[in-house]
Design a protein around this motif. Structure first.
Motif, PDB file in Angstrom:
ATOM      1  N   LEU A  20      54.212  30.563  41.466  1.00 57.57           N
ATOM      2  CA  LEU A  20      52.921  30.896  42.066  1.00 57.57           C
ATOM      3  C   LEU A  20      52.266  29.659  42.667  1.00 57.57           C
ATOM      4  CD1 LEU A  20      51.606  33.166  39.210  1.00 57.57           C
ATOM      5  CD2 LEU A  20      52.531  33.901  41.410  1.00 57.57           C
ATOM      6  N   TYR A  63      40.378  34.126  43.452  1.00 47.92           N
ATOM      7  CA  TYR A  63      41.242  35.296  43.581  1.00 47.92           C
ATOM      8  C   TYR A  63      40.459  36.569  43.285  1.00 47.92           C
ATOM      9  CZ  TYR A  63      45.219  32.121  43.526  1.00 47.92           C
ATOM     10  OH  TYR A  63      46.115  31.138  43.822  1.00 47.92           O
ATOM     11  N   GLN A  84      44.529  40.317  42.812  1.00 43.94           N
ATOM     12  CA  GLN A  84      45.383  39.137  42.913  1.00 43.94           C
ATOM     13  C   GLN A  84      45.629  38.523  41.538  1.00 43.94           C
ATOM     14  OE1 GLN A  84      42.845  37.135  45.760  1.00 43.94           O
ATOM     15  NE2 GLN A  84      44.469  37.186  47.314  1.00 43.94           N
ATOM     16  N   ARG A  95      49.253  38.069  39.664  1.00 47.79           N
ATOM     17  CA  ARG A  95      49.700  36.790  39.114  1.00 47.79           C
ATOM     18  C   ARG A  95      50.004  36.906  37.625  1.00 47.79           C
ATOM     19  NH1 ARG A  95      48.545  32.360  42.626  1.00 47.79           N
ATOM     20  NH2 ARG A  95      48.253  30.921  40.897  1.00 47.79           N
ATOM     21  N   ALA A 112      53.421  38.420  37.199  1.00 43.05           N
ATOM     22  CA  ALA A 112      54.482  37.433  37.467  1.00 43.05           C
ATOM     23  C   ALA A 112      54.632  36.462  36.296  1.00 43.05           C
ATOM     24  CB  ALA A 112      54.181  36.675  38.757  1.00 43.05           C
TER      25      ALA A 112
END
Length: 69
Positions: A31, A40, A44, A48, A51
């Motif tokens: 990232l 963000y 978003q 993240r 991930a």
């Protein structure tokens, strides 16, 4: 050992494990850092987090595999 002490020790162990794997996790997640002064959105952040969670699981699995060999 009493149960609260054992629970506290388990929590500390998991925290240390997480912190030890954090550099690998962030590297695997790939990232980019945020731009200065820019925040963000909630979506978003959720993306993240997704991930990072998967990168942590992959990193943890990799380390366990390497240790057992």
């Amino acid at each position: 050992m009493t149960e609260p002490t054992q629970a506290a020790n388990d929590t500390q162990r998991r925290y240390r494990e997480f912190m030890d794997l954090l550099p690998l996790t962030l590297s695997l997640a790939g990232l980019p850092p945020s731009e200065s002064g820019r925040y963000y959105t909630e979506q978003q952040i959720e993306t993240r987090l997704f991930a990072i969670r998967h990168a942590y699981k992959a990193g943890r699995s990799l380390v366990k595999e390497l240790i057992t060999k």
